[in-house]
Design a protein around this motif. Structure first.
Motif, PDB file in Angstrom:
ATOM      1  N   GLU A   3      26.276  37.581  37.581  1.00  0.00           N
ATOM      2  CA  GLU A   3      26.152  36.887  36.308  1.00  0.00           C
ATOM      3  C   GLU A   3      27.521  36.467  35.765  1.00  0.00           C
ATOM      4  N   THR A   4      28.579  37.013  36.314  1.00  0.00           N
ATOM      5  CA  THR A   4      29.926  36.651  35.855  1.00  0.00           C
ATOM      6  C   THR A   4      30.434  35.363  36.496  1.00  0.00           C
ATOM      7  N   LEU A   5      29.718  34.884  37.515  1.00  0.00           N
ATOM      8  CA  LEU A   5      30.163  33.665  38.199  1.00  0.00           C
ATOM      9  C   LEU A   5      30.029  32.456  37.288  1.00  0.00           C
ATOM     10  N   LYS A   6      30.898  31.492  37.502  1.00  0.00           N
ATOM     11  CA  LYS A   6      30.859  30.245  36.744  1.00  0.00           C
ATOM     12  C   LYS A   6      30.519  29.100  37.687  1.00  0.00           C
ATOM     13  N   GLN A   7      29.811  28.126  37.167  1.00  0.00           N
ATOM     14  CA  GLN A   7      29.458  26.952  37.962  1.00  0.00           C
ATOM     15  C   GLN A   7      30.735  26.214  38.362  1.00  0.00           C
ATOM     16  N   GLN A   8      30.886  25.938  39.651  1.00  0.00           N
ATOM     17  CA  GLN A   8      32.074  25.238  40.142  1.00  0.00           C
ATOM     18  C   GLN A   8      31.881  23.730  40.023  1.00  0.00           C
TER      19      GLN A   8
END
Length: 394
Positions: A3-8
């Motif tokens: 959930e900590t990932l950000k859309q690239q």
């Protein structure tokens, strides 16, 4: 944890491809994707590659791993193709990589390992993946002036002034030939001046050579890389086989490190093998083996060189046709730079708004910075593009 990932950020070229596919217009023209296409729109398998694959199918009796750096014969064959006799082979460390992109990534890893504080000087503009990888690795990037938006040629005075600010421990990333994305290249005297700056600053050159054979010819396109490598104490070279052998999906590349001290080769070679081990262990072999077979077999090599020359001349012919069509329509020679550029790409030198206008009103698809793939054209679509450029008011 995810959930900590950000859309690239979306890849602009892949997004452009999808828009092109969704466009129902019959006369649309795709100048975005960076692959060679023949007059029918196909990226063909070269004759020599087919012959080598057939021979390999008949004779290969094992798929066991090669060494961490790949088959040494591949390194030898490619070092000869790219460097000739400019640097003694015993002074060249080499490792096979997954494509030219893999070679560039491994080169950046090598730089970071050797000099954590190194800055990498990068032409403005350059291949976007250079910038993406440097940012991902946290390596400081310093742009140097390269493309003159007025002349659509090289801003050589700006380039030299900016490179003079480099220092020992820095790296200067250069395009060996067929500059991507502009198509504008340095001449021999300008390369000499770049070498003088490299020697005076102590900066290390890194050469990305992805289009050897697409510009002026195999030997001519290697001339700058050979001149630089022969003149400096150390040089990093990332070479791709995707374009000139047409084996894009086989992911075939080579990273080389040259030194004037033959004793440094063992350390450099061991380091390249170590980096391969950390990233993917053993490099892919199929494409590398085909390239080796072609380069070491007189008949296969002759056939490959003949077909590659046909490819080069085809792109050159399209350049000349487009420049002439534009001159006829505009009554001006302001597009003459298109015939002077070399390789697959040229940068038209217009605004993103104009590029969008070309897409919306004329079905012409190119990257937002106005980079267009000349190999995406054919004799029938050149007039369509020329009319669209003039019609858009560029």
């Amino acid at each position: 944890m995810f959930e900590t990932l950000k859309q690239q950020p979306a890849d602009k070229i892949l997004a452009l491809i999808q828009m092109y596919r969704d466009d129902p217009r019959a006369d649309k023209v795709d100048l975005g994707v960076g692959v060679y296409k023949d007059a029918t729109g196909l990226t063909p398998v070269m004759r020599a590659v087919k012959s080598a694959e057939h021979k390999l199918w008949e004779t290969q009796d094992s798929k066991v791993y090669t060494g961490l750096a790949g088959d040494p014969a591949f390194g030898d064959a490619m070092a000869d193709l790219v460097l000739g006799d400019a640097v003694p082979r015993e002074n060249v460390a080499a490792a096979a990589t997954p494509g030219g992109t893999g070679a560039v990534r491994q080169a950046f890893e090598l730089i970071q390992m050797a000099r954590p504080a190194a800055r990498v000087f990068v032409s403005d503009p350059t291949w976007p993946n250079h910038l993406s990888m440097l940012a991902y690795l946290g390596i400081e990037m310093v742009p140097y002036r390269y493309f003159d938006e007025e002349t659509r040629g090289v801003d050589f005075d700006g380039l030299i002034a900016d490179l003079k600010t480099a220092k020992k421990g820095d790296v200067v990333l250069l395009h060996g030939c067929c500059h991507n994305p502009t198509g504008a290249n340095l001449n021999s005297a300008e390369w000499d001046a770049v070498i003088e700056v490299l020697l005076s600053t102590g900066a290390t050159p890194m050469i990305d050579i992805a289009y050897q054979g697409f510009g002026e010819g195999l030997e001519q396109d290697a001339a700058a890389t050979r001149k630089v490598a022969a003149a400096v104490p150390e040089c990093i070279i990332a070479a791709s086989c995707s374009k000139n052998f047409g084996i894009y999906r086989e992911r075939t590349g080579l990273l080389m490190v040259t030194s004037v001290d033959g004793g440094a080769r063992a350390l450099n070679q061991g380091t390249l093998a170590y980096l391969n081990r950390q990233n993917f262990s053993f490099p892919p072999d199929h494409g590398a083996r085909l390239v080796t077979m072609i380069l070491t077999d007189d008949a296969l090599r002759a056939d490959w060189q003949a077909e590659l020359e046909d490819v080069r001349l085809s792109m050159l012919g399209l350049r000349k046709q487009l420049a002439q069509e534009l001159q006829d329509l505009s009554g001006s020679d302001r597009f003459g730079f298109l015939a002077q550029h070399r390789g697959m790409f040229s940068r038209l030198g217009t605004t993103p708004d104009m590029v969008e206008k070309l897409r919306l009103e004329h079905g012409i698809y190119m990257v937002g910075d106005s980079r267009m793939n000349i190999a995406g054209l054919n004799a029938q679509t050149v007039p369509i593009l020329a009319k669209a450029i003039i019609g858009a008011g560029i």
